[in-house]
Scaffold this motif. Structure first.
Motif, PDB file in Angstrom:
ATOM      1  N   TYR A   1       0.542  -1.175  -0.080  1.00 52.82           N
ATOM      2  CA  TYR A   1      -0.105   0.052   0.019  1.00 52.82           C
ATOM      3  C   TYR A   1       1.048   1.186  -0.075  1.00 52.82           C
ATOM      4  CZ  TYR A   1      -4.044  -3.125   1.254  1.00 52.82           C
ATOM      5  OH  TYR A   1      -4.751  -4.140   1.172  1.00 52.82           O
ATOM      6  N   ALA A   2       2.144   1.174   0.740  1.00 52.87           N
ATOM      7  CA  ALA A   2       2.893   2.420   0.511  1.00 52.87           C
ATOM      8  C   ALA A   2       3.377   2.637  -0.629  1.00 52.87           C
ATOM      9  CB  ALA A   2       4.165   2.195   1.684  1.00 52.87           C
ATOM     10  N   ALA A   3       3.613   1.586  -1.531  1.00 53.57           N
ATOM     11  CA  ALA A   3       4.098   1.624  -2.783  1.00 53.57           C
ATOM     12  C   ALA A   3       3.171   2.062  -3.841  1.00 53.57           C
ATOM     13  CB  ALA A   3       4.472   0.289  -3.313  1.00 53.57           C
ATOM     14  N   GLY A   4       1.727   2.228  -3.377  1.00 50.00           N
ATOM     15  CA  GLY A   4       0.731   2.694  -4.257  1.00 50.00           C
ATOM     16  C   GLY A   4      -0.506   1.803  -4.412  1.00 50.00           C
ATOM     17  N   GLU A   5      -0.361   0.803  -4.223  1.00 51.85           N
ATOM     18  CA  GLU A   5      -1.585  -0.385  -4.484  1.00 51.85           C
ATOM     19  C   GLU A   5      -2.624   0.123  -3.616  1.00 51.85           C
ATOM     20  OE1 GLU A   5      -1.100  -4.559  -5.124  1.00 51.85           O
ATOM     21  OE2 GLU A   5       0.990  -4.369  -4.609  1.00 51.85           O
ATOM     22  N   LEU A   6      -3.884  -0.426  -3.768  1.00 53.33           N
ATOM     23  CA  LEU A   6      -5.002  -0.107  -2.981  1.00 53.33           C
ATOM     24  C   LEU A   6      -5.718  -1.282  -2.408  1.00 53.33           C
ATOM     25  CD1 LEU A   6      -6.425   2.972  -5.183  1.00 53.33           C
ATOM     26  CD2 LEU A   6      -5.010   3.330  -3.071  1.00 53.33           C
ATOM     27  N   SER A   7      -6.300  -1.164  -1.348  1.00 55.50           N
ATOM     28  CA  SER A   7      -7.136  -2.366  -0.624  1.00 55.50           C
ATOM     29  C   SER A   7      -8.599  -2.591  -1.758  1.00 55.50           C
ATOM     30  CB  SER A   7      -7.381  -2.174   0.733  1.00 55.50           C
ATOM     31  OG  SER A   7      -7.945  -0.969   0.792  1.00 55.50           O
ATOM     32  N   TYR A   8      -8.863  -1.476  -2.212  1.00 57.52           N
ATOM     33  CA  TYR A   8     -10.063  -1.440  -3.287  1.00 57.52           C
ATOM     34  C   TYR A   8      -9.921  -2.550  -4.398  1.00 57.52           C
ATOM     35  CZ  TYR A   8     -14.059   0.539  -5.893  1.00 57.52           C
ATOM     36  OH  TYR A   8     -15.173   0.783  -6.497  1.00 57.52           O
ATOM     37  N   ASP A   9      -8.457  -2.635  -4.705  1.00 57.28           N
ATOM     38  CA  ASP A   9      -8.133  -3.689  -5.652  1.00 57.28           C
ATOM     39  C   ASP A   9      -7.704  -4.902  -5.127  1.00 57.28           C
ATOM     40  OD1 ASP A   9      -8.672  -1.825  -8.038  1.00 57.28           O
ATOM     41  OD2 ASP A   9      -6.899  -0.893  -7.379  1.00 57.28           O
ATOM     42  N   THR A  10      -6.777  -4.827  -4.236  1.00 56.50           N
ATOM     43  CA  THR A  10      -6.049  -6.208  -3.716  1.00 56.50           C
ATOM     44  C   THR A  10      -7.227  -7.005  -2.986  1.00 56.50           C
ATOM     45  OG1 THR A  10      -5.460  -5.093  -1.673  1.00 56.50           O
ATOM     46  CG2 THR A  10      -4.033  -5.318  -3.274  1.00 56.50           C
ATOM     47  N   GLN A  11      -8.319  -6.362  -2.454  1.00 59.05           N
ATOM     48  CA  GLN A  11      -9.350  -7.175  -2.086  1.00 59.05           C
ATOM     49  C   GLN A  11     -10.666  -7.778  -2.948  1.00 59.05           C
ATOM     50  OE1 GLN A  11     -10.275  -5.859   2.161  1.00 59.05           O
ATOM     51  NE2 GLN A  11      -8.264  -5.230   2.454  1.00 59.05           N
TER      52      GLN A  11
ATOM     53  N   LEU B   1     -12.724  -5.386  -4.385  1.00 64.28           N
ATOM     54  CA  LEU B   1     -13.801  -4.812  -3.910  1.00 64.28           C
ATOM     55  C   LEU B   1     -14.069  -4.062  -5.120  1.00 64.28           C
ATOM     56  CD1 LEU B   1     -12.803  -3.493  -0.426  1.00 64.28           C
ATOM     57  CD2 LEU B   1     -14.396  -5.481  -0.924  1.00 64.28           C
ATOM     58  N   ARG B   2     -13.168  -3.676  -6.020  1.00 65.70           N
ATOM     59  CA  ARG B   2     -13.651  -2.665  -7.453  1.00 65.70           C
ATOM     60  C   ARG B   2     -14.353  -3.484  -8.130  1.00 65.70           C
ATOM     61  NH1 ARG B   2     -11.190   1.572  -9.702  1.00 65.70           N
ATOM     62  NH2 ARG B   2      -9.237   1.342  -8.065  1.00 65.70           N
ATOM     63  N   LYS B   3     -14.166  -4.852  -8.241  1.00 65.57           N
ATOM     64  CA  LYS B   3     -15.048  -5.567  -9.136  1.00 65.57           C
ATOM     65  C   LYS B   3     -16.394  -5.899  -8.605  1.00 65.57           C
ATOM     66  CE  LYS B   3     -15.150 -10.291 -11.315  1.00 65.57           C
ATOM     67  NZ  LYS B   3     -14.448 -11.557 -11.233  1.00 65.57           N
ATOM     68  N   LEU B   4     -16.490  -6.140  -7.291  1.00 65.46           N
ATOM     69  CA  LEU B   4     -17.704  -6.082  -6.240  1.00 65.46           C
ATOM     70  C   LEU B   4     -18.726  -4.905  -6.803  1.00 65.46           C
ATOM     71  CD1 LEU B   4     -19.513  -7.630  -4.523  1.00 65.46           C
ATOM     72  CD2 LEU B   4     -18.306  -6.449  -2.684  1.00 65.46           C
ATOM     73  N   VAL B   5     -17.956  -3.513  -6.554  1.00 61.31           N
ATOM     74  CA  VAL B   5     -18.675  -2.345  -6.718  1.00 61.31           C
ATOM     75  C   VAL B   5     -19.096  -2.006  -7.964  1.00 61.31           C
ATOM     76  CG1 VAL B   5     -18.779   0.014  -6.070  1.00 61.31           C
ATOM     77  CG2 VAL B   5     -17.830  -1.752  -4.429  1.00 61.31           C
ATOM     78  N   GLU B   6     -18.065  -2.097  -8.978  1.00 63.07           N
ATOM     79  CA  GLU B   6     -18.226  -1.599 -10.107  1.00 63.07           C
ATOM     80  C   GLU B   6     -18.405  -2.418 -11.460  1.00 63.07           C
ATOM     81  OE1 GLU B   6     -14.677   0.904 -10.843  1.00 63.07           O
ATOM     82  OE2 GLU B   6     -14.614   1.700  -8.864  1.00 63.07           O
ATOM     83  N   GLY B   7     -18.348  -3.885 -10.871  1.00 60.67           N
ATOM     84  CA  GLY B   7     -18.524  -4.871 -12.090  1.00 60.67           C
ATOM     85  C   GLY B   7     -17.290  -5.200 -12.876  1.00 60.67           C
TER      86      GLY B   7
END
Length: 205
Positions: free
Chosen positions: A187-197, A199-205
């Motif tokens: 996460y410090a290197a720029g990744e987001l939990s929205y993607d690693t977990q 959640l993006r696919k869940l929310v945005e399809g």
């Protein structure tokens, strides 16, 4: 480092998650010594309402490294612990105190650096003279605590687990810590939990 010292370092949140999200002591606790953290075996005392006789008994019977767990059949904002009792607790080698009741002499206890968590801070003193229970099963904040059970306390509050789970939970908590360290770097290197977990696919399809 002892197992209890390791669990104290890992902290309430990590141990709670590793144990299966159980054991939280659901009370609005005040941490008397900022930055303190502790873990150890419970030494329980069930006081009569508004009476701290059994708190005195618990200190007298405690072993070095114990966590005192003080409650009553009807917890109220009457001080079960003050600076004179805290002084005795330190001399007995007590590692920390959880008070489902009140503490007074807050500044003095903080200056001693004795790790104490309490439900209330009140000057109102307790009486003495009514025997209760020592080394008995108690329920604090919805969690059952038996003598010898694991208690962990830090800035996030407190939790307890059956003592027999220590050997099971400790390696799980260490593994969780390592995983979180890895994710923190990502996460410090720029990744987001929205993607690693996912959640993006869940929310945005």
């Amino acid at each position: 480092m002892s197992d209890y010292a390791t669990l104290a370092r890992l902290g309430v949140a990590t141990v709670h998650e590793a144990a299966g999200r159980v054991g939280i002591i659901d009370l609005p606790l005040t941490q008397i010594v900022p930055g303190s953290r502790v873990a150890g075996p419970a030494r329980t005392a069930l006081c009569a309402p508004r009476d701290n006789t059994m708190a005195h008994a618990a200190i007298a019977h405690a072993e070095p490294g114990d966590i005192l767990v003080l409650t009553s059949s009807d917890p109220e904002p009457y001080a079960l612990i003050g600076d004179l009792m805290a002084t005795q607790a330190l001399s007995q080698g007590i590692a920390g105190i959880l008070v489902d009741g009140a503490v007074r002499d807050r500044d003095e206890i903080a200056a001693m650096a004795l790790p104490v968590w309490t439900r209330f801070v009140r000057a109102q003193g307790a009486t003495k003279g009514v025997a209760g229970g020592l080394d008995v099963r108690v329920v604090v904040g919805g969690t059952e605590i038996r003598p010898g059970d694991l208690v962990v306390m830090d800035c996030d509050g407190a939790m307890a687990l059956p003592g027999e789970r220590l050997d099971e939970v400790l390696p799980l908590a260490l593994a969780r810590e390592q995983h979180e360290n890895t994710m923190r770097e990502r996460y410090a290197a720029g990744e987001l939990s929205y993607d690693t977990q996912g959640l993006r696919k869940l929310v945005e399809g």
